[in-house]
Design a protein around this motif. Structure first.
Motif, PDB file in Angstrom:
ATOM      1  N   LEU A   2      -7.264  12.567  -3.281  1.00 60.40           N
ATOM      2  CA  LEU A   2      -6.113  13.444  -3.072  1.00 60.40           C
ATOM      3  C   LEU A   2      -5.763  13.550  -1.592  1.00 60.40           C
ATOM      4  O   LEU A   2      -4.583  13.545  -1.220  1.00 60.40           O
ATOM      5  CB  LEU A   2      -6.406  14.838  -3.651  1.00 60.40           C
ATOM      6  CG  LEU A   2      -6.545  14.918  -5.178  1.00 60.40           C
ATOM      7  CD1 LEU A   2      -6.997  16.309  -5.603  1.00 60.40           C
ATOM      8  CD2 LEU A   2      -5.233  14.549  -5.868  1.00 60.40           C
ATOM      9  N   SER A   3      -6.791  13.633  -0.749  1.00 60.27           N
ATOM     10  CA  SER A   3      -6.549  13.684   0.704  1.00 60.27           C
ATOM     11  C   SER A   3      -5.942  12.384   1.208  1.00 60.27           C
ATOM     12  O   SER A   3      -5.100  12.382   2.116  1.00 60.27           O
ATOM     13  CB  SER A   3      -7.861  13.958   1.450  1.00 60.27           C
ATOM     14  OG  SER A   3      -8.391  15.202   1.083  1.00 60.27           O
ATOM     15  N   HIS A   4      -6.375  11.272   0.621  1.00 57.36           N
ATOM     16  CA  HIS A   4      -5.840   9.963   1.001  1.00 57.36           C
ATOM     17  C   HIS A   4      -4.356   9.862   0.645  1.00 57.36           C
ATOM     18  O   HIS A   4      -3.565   9.291   1.409  1.00 57.36           O
ATOM     19  CB  HIS A   4      -6.628   8.860   0.290  1.00 57.36           C
ATOM     20  CG  HIS A   4      -6.176   7.471   0.618  1.00 57.36           C
ATOM     21  ND1 HIS A   4      -6.570   6.809   1.761  1.00 57.36           N
ATOM     22  CD2 HIS A   4      -5.342   6.611  -0.048  1.00 57.36           C
ATOM     23  CE1 HIS A   4      -6.023   5.610   1.788  1.00 57.36           C
ATOM     24  NE2 HIS A   4      -5.272   5.454   0.705  1.00 57.36           N
ATOM     25  N   LEU A   5      -3.989  10.433  -0.492  1.00 55.24           N
ATOM     26  CA  LEU A   5      -2.593  10.381  -0.939  1.00 55.24           C
ATOM     27  C   LEU A   5      -1.716  11.404  -0.231  1.00 55.24           C
ATOM     28  O   LEU A   5      -0.517  11.188  -0.061  1.00 55.24           O
ATOM     29  CB  LEU A   5      -2.522  10.603  -2.459  1.00 55.24           C
ATOM     30  CG  LEU A   5      -3.101   9.503  -3.347  1.00 55.24           C
ATOM     31  CD1 LEU A   5      -3.088   9.935  -4.806  1.00 55.24           C
ATOM     32  CD2 LEU A   5      -2.318   8.199  -3.171  1.00 55.24           C
ATOM     33  N   ASN A   6      -2.311  12.544   0.126  1.00 55.06           N
ATOM     34  CA  ASN A   6      -1.537  13.632   0.725  1.00 55.06           C
ATOM     35  C   ASN A   6      -2.337  14.260   1.853  1.00 55.06           C
ATOM     36  O   ASN A   6      -3.345  14.930   1.613  1.00 55.06           O
ATOM     37  CB  ASN A   6      -1.200  14.681  -0.345  1.00 55.06           C
ATOM     38  CG  ASN A   6      -0.244  15.748   0.160  1.00 55.06           C
ATOM     39  OD1 ASN A   6      -0.125  15.977   1.367  1.00 55.06           O
ATOM     40  ND2 ASN A   6       0.444  16.401  -0.751  1.00 55.06           N
ATOM     41  N   ASN A   7      -1.874  14.057   3.077  1.00 55.62           N
ATOM     42  CA  ASN A   7      -2.602  14.568   4.246  1.00 55.62           C
ATOM     43  C   ASN A   7      -2.686  16.090   4.286  1.00 55.62           C
ATOM     44  O   ASN A   7      -3.505  16.650   5.025  1.00 55.62           O
ATOM     45  CB  ASN A   7      -1.940  14.067   5.538  1.00 55.62           C
ATOM     46  CG  ASN A   7      -2.102  12.572   5.719  1.00 55.62           C
ATOM     47  OD1 ASN A   7      -3.097  11.997   5.270  1.00 55.62           O
ATOM     48  ND2 ASN A   7      -1.130  11.936   6.348  1.00 55.62           N
ATOM     49  N   ASN A   8      -1.826  16.755   3.510  1.00 54.46           N
ATOM     50  CA  ASN A   8      -1.835  18.212   3.493  1.00 54.46           C
ATOM     51  C   ASN A   8      -2.987  18.778   2.663  1.00 54.46           C
ATOM     52  O   ASN A   8      -3.244  19.984   2.701  1.00 54.46           O
ATOM     53  CB  ASN A   8      -0.508  18.747   2.947  1.00 54.46           C
ATOM     54  CG  ASN A   8       0.654  18.429   3.873  1.00 54.46           C
ATOM     55  OD1 ASN A   8       0.504  18.485   5.096  1.00 54.46           O
ATOM     56  ND2 ASN A   8       1.797  18.068   3.309  1.00 54.46           N
ATOM     57  N   ILE A   9      -3.642  17.907   1.875  1.00 61.33           N
ATOM     58  CA  ILE A   9      -4.795  18.351   1.082  1.00 61.33           C
ATOM     59  C   ILE A   9      -6.059  18.032   1.870  1.00 61.33           C
ATOM     60  O   ILE A   9      -6.394  16.865   2.069  1.00 61.33           O
ATOM     61  CB  ILE A   9      -4.830  17.653  -0.289  1.00 61.33           C
ATOM     62  CG1 ILE A   9      -3.561  17.960  -1.077  1.00 61.33           C
ATOM     63  CG2 ILE A   9      -6.071  18.097  -1.083  1.00 61.33           C
ATOM     64  CD1 ILE A   9      -3.467  17.219  -2.399  1.00 61.33           C
ATOM     65  N   THR A  14      -0.231   3.201  -4.067  1.00 61.73           N
ATOM     66  CA  THR A  14      -0.188   4.633  -4.395  1.00 61.73           C
ATOM     67  C   THR A  14      -0.407   4.852  -5.890  1.00 61.73           C
ATOM     68  O   THR A  14      -1.177   5.732  -6.299  1.00 61.73           O
ATOM     69  CB  THR A  14       1.159   5.245  -3.962  1.00 61.73           C
ATOM     70  OG1 THR A  14       1.326   5.056  -2.552  1.00 61.73           O
ATOM     71  CG2 THR A  14       1.200   6.738  -4.287  1.00 61.73           C
TER      72      THR A  14
END
Length: 511
Positions: free
Chosen positions: A211-218, A400
């Motif tokens: 999830l962090s890899h897909l979304n830097n906000n996580i 992705t």
């Protein structure tokens, strides 16, 4: 609560005390478990290696023995599940979540830090995949076989309760119903809890990494991992309540389909010829060097010895800790199969699938590192093992989408492992009930998730590894005596069968 046993009560109390210890004194928990783990690894590494090798040898012997045609059930019984669902369930429960976590991370790590020699070479690339297949191949499934076989044999052929202690009847008789039997079952419960908690922790870490890899906000933090564990706990408890013939079977089939599709996509969009050549070569090296790898502790090489302790002995401890859970689940879904069919299925199919999986994912990672100047090993060093898969997928088409599919696969493996474990823990603590009450399954679902969270809180991946090694040690002795009990009972059955045939022959002659 219906069917509550003394094993359930004692196990729950001890598990809750462990959770309380971890909540209020995580540093103390981490220190004590680290001390115990270090002692077991350095002083008893040889015992882990010898034991797992002996279990595998016994399993292979039974395939070719005169006991191979004995059914795990009555002589006229047919298998309860078709062959595809059977393979899917035993594989999903066995090691699916671990393969997804380590499929890229382990071979790439071994490539840069091999057990012998320098990293980043042709030799280390070959050794990387050879040892990865070794860790996920015949040995773990040999351990699972020697647990599952006695459970299925005594439950379905001898009508014994489906508990670990019931398999000791040929050795200790009615004492299986007393304190000795209860101690055996409680030990099995704790091996199961910590073995599964290791996998649940790995799953939470990797889902967070994806999830962090897909979304830097996580963020990739312990708080997010706690949320993931809480969400998945609700899902797997719901699945466990739905029963083995619905939730677990359907999810297991779905897992395997997704895993195979992902594997094939990576094979045919990646360096196909390289991967197939690597798979074939490595499989030959694995078979050729299996005896040496099985017993190698590198006593004259401190670095090699540390490598074996950090990887091989960790894995052997993990597989042994998983054994009561996986063994009981495999036994539960294997009614009606012969001993020969059972062992070949449990040993061969998952081993080949694991070798293919490691070759495709790990081989792709090594190819990127060696020939495409992609520094996956640096990504692992900086961000942890959990990012290895997603870092590798970013170099494939539809990266992705593939990462989302990988997260879904981790989640479904997470759910099947956990709901299978709640089912098995329910069986172990209700005197072997094939359909444990939902209240007991929910109780164990919450407890094993809490322990996974506590282990992450007290030490992350290292704490998960320590817990599995510690939980496995006492259970090795139980597996040894289960194997002795099984062979004793099989000999007696064959002796009685031959005796009956001779009596029948004499009757026929008299007529």
């Amino acid at each position: 609560m219906r069917k509550v046993t003394i094993v359930f009560k004692i196990s729950v109390v001890i598990a809750v005390l462990f959770v309380v210890w971890g909540v209020f004194a995580p540093e103390s928990l981490a220190f004590v478990t680290s001390m115990i783990q270090g002692f077991l690894q350095t002083q008893f590494g040889w015992f882990y290696l010898l034991s797992t090798s002996i279990f595998l040898i016994l399993a292979i012997y039974l395939i070719f023995s005169r006991y191979g045609n004995i059914k795990l059930g009555k002589d006229n019984e047919e298998p309860e599940y078709n062959i595809i669902s059977w393979f899917a369930m035993l594989f999903s429960a066995g090691m699916g979540i671990g393969l997804v976590f380590w499929g890229v991370a382990e071979p790439v790590s071994h490539y840069m830090n091999p057990p012998i020699g320098d990293g980043g070479t042709d030799t280390s690339a070959s050794l990387a995949l050879q040892y990865s297949i070794f860790h996920w191949g015949l040995h773990p499934w040999g351990v699972f076989t020697i647990i599952a076989l006695p459970l299925a044999y005594f439950k379905f052929r001898k009508d014994a309760p489906g508990t670990i202690s019931a398999t000791f009847y040929p050795l200790i008789g009615e004492r299986v119903n007393g304190p000795i039997g209860k101690t055996i079952d409680i030990t099995a419960v704790f091996a199961t809890i910590f073995g599964v908690a290791t996998s649940l922790g790995l799953g939470a870490i990797q889902i967070n990494g994806g999830l962090s890899h897909l979304n830097n906000n996580i963020p990739n933090t312990i708080s997010v991992q706690f949320i993931i564990i809480a969400v998945v706990t609700v899902l797997f408890v719901t699945s466990a309540i739905s029963g083995i013939n619905r939730g677990i079977q359907y999810l297991s089939n779905t897992n395997v389909i997704i895993a195979v599709l992902l594997m094939l996509f990576l094979l045919f969009t990646g360096p196909t010829n390289f991967i197939l050549n690597l798979f074939t070569t490595t499989l030959g090296s694995y078979v050729q060097n299996l005896p040496e790898m099985s017993l190698d502790l590198s006593p004259f090489n401190n670095e090699g010895n540390s490598w074996v302790q950090g990887w091989t002995i960790f894995y052997w401890g993990w597989w042994i800790a998983w054994a009561p859970f996986v063994g009981m689940f495999i036994a539960r879904v294997s009614r009606g199969r012969t001993i020969r069919e059972f062992i070949i299925g449990v040993l061969a199919v998952p081993t080949i699938f694991s070798a293919l999986w490691m070759s495709i994912l790990g081989g792709s990672g090594i190819y990127l590192e060696r020939f495409m100047n992609v520094n996956l090993s640096q990504a692992i060093e900086q961000n942890g093992y959990e990012v290895a898969l997603f870092s590798m997928l970013s170099y494939f088409p539809w990266s992705t989408f593939l990462s989302v599919i990988a997260i879904i696969l981790i989640g479904t493996f997470f759910i099947t492992s956990a709901d299978s474990a709640t089912f098995v823990l329910g069986m172990q603590t209700t005197n072997g009930a094939l359909n444990p009450p939902n209240t007991i399954k929910v109780t164990w679902g919450v407890i094993q998730s809490a322990i996974a969270a506590i282990l992450l809180w007290s030490g992350g991946l290292g704490a998960l590894q320590m817990a599995s090694i510690i939980a496995a040690f006492p259970f090795i002795f139980i597996i040894i005596f289960m194997a002795i009990s099984l062979t004793k009972s099989l000999k007696e059955e064959k002796h009685e069968s031959i005796k009956e045939k001779n009596i029948q022959k004499r009757k026929n002659k008299a007529i």
